[in-house]
Scaffold this motif. Structure first.
Motif, short mmCIF file in Angstrom:
data_model
loop_
_atom_site.label_atom_id
_atom_site.label_comp_id
_atom_site.label_asym_id
_atom_site.label_seq_id
_atom_site.Cartn_x
_atom_site.Cartn_y
_atom_site.Cartn_z
N GLN A 1 0.84 -1.19 0.00
CA GLN A 1 0.00 0.00 0.00
C GLN A 1 0.87 1.24 0.00
N LEU A 2 0.38 2.28 -0.65
CA LEU A 2 1.07 3.57 -0.64
C LEU A 2 0.46 4.47 0.41
N THR A 3 1.25 5.42 0.90
CA THR A 3 0.73 6.41 1.83
C THR A 3 -0.06 7.45 1.04
N HIS A 4 -0.80 8.30 1.76
CA HIS A 4 -1.55 9.36 1.09
C HIS A 4 -0.62 10.28 0.32
N GLU A 5 0.54 10.60 0.89
CA GLU A 5 1.50 11.47 0.23
C GLU A 5 2.04 10.83 -1.04
N GLN A 6 2.29 9.52 -1.00
CA GLN A 6 2.79 8.82 -2.18
C GLN A 6 1.73 8.76 -3.28
N ALA B 1 5.15 13.56 -15.40
CA ALA B 1 6.49 13.57 -14.81
C ALA B 1 7.01 12.14 -14.68
N ARG B 2 8.29 12.00 -14.76
CA ARG B 2 8.91 10.68 -14.64
C ARG B 2 8.87 10.19 -13.20
N ILE B 3 8.76 8.88 -13.07
CA ILE B 3 8.86 8.24 -11.76
C ILE B 3 9.88 7.11 -11.84
N ALA B 4 10.52 6.86 -10.73
CA ALA B 4 11.41 5.72 -10.60
C ALA B 4 10.67 4.68 -9.77
N VAL B 5 10.60 3.48 -10.29
CA VAL B 5 9.91 2.38 -9.61
C VAL B 5 10.91 1.24 -9.44
N TRP B 6 11.04 0.75 -8.20
CA TRP B 6 11.91 -0.38 -7.94
C TRP B 6 11.05 -1.61 -7.70
N ARG B 7 11.37 -2.67 -8.45
CA ARG B 7 10.64 -3.93 -8.31
C ARG B 7 11.63 -5.08 -8.47
N ARG B 8 11.71 -5.91 -7.46
CA ARG B 8 12.58 -7.09 -7.47
C ARG B 8 14.03 -6.75 -7.84
N GLY B 9 14.54 -5.63 -7.31
CA GLY B 9 15.92 -5.25 -7.54
C GLY B 9 16.18 -4.52 -8.85
N THR B 10 15.16 -4.28 -9.64
CA THR B 10 15.31 -3.56 -10.91
C THR B 10 14.65 -2.20 -10.80
N GLU B 11 15.34 -1.18 -11.32
CA GLU B 11 14.77 0.16 -11.32
C GLU B 11 14.19 0.44 -12.70
N TYR B 12 12.97 0.93 -12.72
CA TYR B 12 12.30 1.33 -13.95
C TYR B 12 12.09 2.84 -13.89
N ASP C 1 1.23 -3.78 -5.78
CA ASP C 1 1.54 -4.79 -4.75
C ASP C 1 2.85 -5.54 -5.01
N GLU C 2 3.45 -5.35 -6.19
CA GLU C 2 4.73 -5.97 -6.52
C GLU C 2 5.90 -4.99 -6.41
N VAL C 3 5.60 -3.73 -6.15
CA VAL C 3 6.60 -2.67 -6.15
C VAL C 3 7.27 -2.56 -4.78
N ASP C 4 8.59 -2.39 -4.79
CA ASP C 4 9.34 -2.19 -3.55
C ASP C 4 9.35 -0.72 -3.15
N ALA C 5 9.45 0.21 -4.12
CA ALA C 5 9.49 1.64 -3.83
C ALA C 5 9.13 2.42 -5.08
N ILE C 6 8.56 3.61 -4.86
CA ILE C 6 8.22 4.53 -5.95
C ILE C 6 8.71 5.92 -5.54
N GLU C 7 9.32 6.62 -6.49
CA GLU C 7 9.79 7.98 -6.22
C GLU C 7 9.57 8.84 -7.47
N VAL C 8 9.02 10.02 -7.30
CA VAL C 8 8.84 10.95 -8.42
C VAL C 8 10.17 11.61 -8.67
N VAL C 9 10.61 11.59 -9.94
CA VAL C 9 11.88 12.19 -10.33
C VAL C 9 11.63 13.65 -10.65
N ARG C 10 12.34 14.53 -9.98
CA ARG C 10 12.14 15.98 -10.19
C ARG C 10 13.29 16.56 -10.96
#
Length: 72
Positions: A3-8, A20-31, A63-72
């Motif tokens: 689950q993501l937080t409200h801010e995420q 805007a671009r986002i970086a998504v990490w899943r199973r050790g791979t960054e997208y 539910d498969e994502v380890d982390a998500i970050e918006v690229v600024r």
């Protein structure tokens, strides 16, 4: 990350709106992708995204994502 937080969620929705671009990490791979839309697929939250240089589409399930970050 099941689950993501409200801010995420806010940041992800803003990235969809602003294309805007986002970086998504899943199973050790960054997208590094541009999210196109958020949707529910079979009860799972999904991000439909596009690779910024090739234009290929990609579906990432939250539910498969380890982390998500918006690229600024």
């Amino acid at each position: 990350m099941a689950q993501l937080t409200h801010e995420q969620y806010d940041a992800l929705e803003r990235a969809v709106t602003d294309r805007a671009r986002i970086a998504v990490w899943r199973r050790g791979t960054e997208y590094l992708v541009i999210p196109q839309r958020l949707r529910i697929d079979g009860g799972r939250e999904a991000i439909d995204a596009m690779h910024p240089t090739t234009g290929h589409s990609l579906t990432l399930y939250i539910d498969e994502v380890d982390a998500i970050e918006v690229v600024r």
